[in-house]
Design a protein around this motif. Structure first.
Motif, short mmCIF file in Angstrom:
data_model
loop_
_atom_site.label_atom_id
_atom_site.label_comp_id
_atom_site.label_asym_id
_atom_site.label_seq_id
_atom_site.Cartn_x
_atom_site.Cartn_y
_atom_site.Cartn_z
N PHE A 196 -18.58 7.71 5.68
CA PHE A 196 -17.29 8.45 5.47
C PHE A 196 -16.71 8.73 4.60
O PHE A 196 -16.43 7.25 4.30
CB PHE A 196 -16.44 8.23 7.37
N VAL A 197 -16.67 9.95 4.14
CA VAL A 197 -15.74 9.97 2.65
C VAL A 197 -14.49 10.97 3.23
O VAL A 197 -14.41 11.84 3.66
CB VAL A 197 -15.99 11.10 2.50
N PHE A 198 -13.41 9.67 2.86
CA PHE A 198 -12.03 10.41 3.92
C PHE A 198 -11.38 10.74 2.85
O PHE A 198 -11.09 9.78 0.97
CB PHE A 198 -10.80 8.40 4.94
N PRO A 199 -9.92 11.07 3.18
CA PRO A 199 -8.82 11.57 1.76
C PRO A 199 -7.94 10.00 2.01
O PRO A 199 -8.21 9.25 2.44
CB PRO A 199 -7.63 12.21 2.52
N SER A 200 -7.20 9.68 0.65
CA SER A 200 -6.66 8.57 0.91
C SER A 200 -6.35 8.48 1.32
O SER A 200 -4.93 7.25 1.55
CB SER A 200 -6.17 9.06 -1.24
N GLU A 201 -4.83 9.60 1.18
CA GLU A 201 -3.64 10.02 2.67
C GLU A 201 -3.93 10.07 3.73
O GLU A 201 -4.91 10.59 4.37
CB GLU A 201 -3.16 10.70 1.55
N GLY A 202 -3.14 9.29 4.88
CA GLY A 202 -2.74 9.86 6.00
C GLY A 202 -3.60 9.02 6.76
O GLY A 202 -4.30 10.05 7.66
N LEU A 203 -3.90 8.52 6.30
CA LEU A 203 -5.25 7.47 7.33
C LEU A 203 -4.57 6.28 8.34
O LEU A 203 -3.33 5.59 7.83
CB LEU A 203 -6.09 6.72 5.99
N LEU A 204 -4.95 6.29 9.10
CA LEU A 204 -4.48 5.31 10.09
C LEU A 204 -5.51 4.58 10.90
O LEU A 204 -6.57 4.63 11.71
CB LEU A 204 -4.07 5.92 11.82
N PRO A 205 -4.80 3.97 11.32
CA PRO A 205 -6.20 2.01 11.97
C PRO A 205 -7.10 3.27 13.25
O PRO A 205 -6.26 3.72 14.41
CB PRO A 205 -5.33 1.33 13.11
#
Length: 217
Positions: free
Chosen positions: A77-86
Motif C-alpha cells: 500500500f502507498v499511504f500519505p505521510s500524515e494522518g496514519l493510525l495503528p
C-alpha cells in the motif's frame, strides 16, 4: 537499510514488524491466492512522498504464492505521510512478525577502483551489482564484527538486483511499468526475520496511481 535495534510496535520510524499505520477506515488485507487468511505485516517504509506498507501471506508458507506479484498473496500500500493510525490486528492468522526492528538509512559510496572482492566487470563486460557492493562495503565499515552483514535489512531506491526483466511488474491500474522502491532482506535473526524463502524481496510502486507490488527472487 541497517538494523537499528528494537522499536515500539506502532512507531513511525522505518521498521520491519510491529503493527501497520494506515489512514482511518483501512481494512486489514487478506490473501487472494488460496487461503483467504489475513496477510502478515512485514514493513513500514517512509519514503519521500508517503509510506510503503508491505504485507505478505504467511498462514501456510509455501501453500500460497507469496513470491508472485500477481498472486494476491501479498500487497503493498502507498499511504500519505500524515494522518496514519495503528490498525486493529485480526485475532486469528499469522499477522505479525515476532519482533519490531528499527531501520536506519546508511549511505554507502563505493569506489570500484578500491574494491578488491569484485572485478570491475565480469567476463561478459557487466559491471558488478551495486547492491552487493554496498552490502560488502558495509561489512568493512569501522566496527567490523562477526555477522555484521546480517544487519543489512535491504535498500531504498536504486535498481532491482538480479531480477529478470520479464518479472518486472506492471501497474494494475494503468498497466504502465512500476518503479523499483526497495529491497528487503529476511532479517538479522530468527526472532526478527521476515520469511522470504531465503530470497530477496522487491517492492515496486506506481506513484501516479498510488499502487504497489511485491515479489521475491
Amino acid at each position: 537499510m541497517i538494523y537499528d535495534g528494537a522499536a515500539p510496535a506502532d512507531s513511525g520510524v522505518p521498521r520491519t514488524g510491529g503493527v501497520p499505520l494506515a489512514p482511518a477506515g483501512f481494512t486489514w488485507p487478506v490473501c487472494g491466492s488460496s487461503c483467504g487468511g489475513p496477510l502478515q505485516f512485514f514493513a513500514h517504509l517512509p519514503v519521500e512522498d508517503g509510506v510503503l506498507s508491505v504485507f505478505v501471506c504467511q498462514n501456510d508458507p509455501g501453500a500460497c504464492d507469496f513470491w508472485d506479484a500477481a498472486s494476491g498473496a501479498n500487497r503493498v500500500f502507498v499511504f500519505p505521510s500524515e494522518g496514519l493510525l495503528p490498525v486493529t490486528v485480526p485475532k486469528t492468522g499469522a499477522t505479525l512478525l515476532p519482533a519490531t526492528s528499527a531501520i536506519r538509512i546508511h549511505v554507502v559510496t563505493t569506489d570500484l577502483d578500491e574494491t578488491d572482492e569484485f572485478d570491475e566487470t565480469d567476463e561478459d563486460g557487466v559491471m558488478p551489482d551495486a547492491y552487493d557492493l554496498a552490502r560488502s562495503d558495509w561489512q568493512r565499515e569501522p566496527g567490523e564484527r562477526f555477522g555484521k552483514q546480517r544487519e543489512v535489512l535491504g535498500s531504498l531506491g536504486g535498481s532491482p538486483s538480479y531480477l529478470e526483466d520479464d518479472r518486472l511488474p506492471a501497474c494494475p491500474s494503468c498497466a504502465g511499468p512500476m518503479e523499483f522502491a526497495a529491497h528487503l532482506e529476511e532479517g538479522i535473526s530468527s526472532s526478527t526475520a521476515m520469511n522470504l524463502g531465503g530470497q530477496l524481496g522487491y517492492v515496486f510502486v506506481c506513484r501516479a496511481c498510488r499502487e504497489g507490488a511485491f515479489l521475491t527472487d
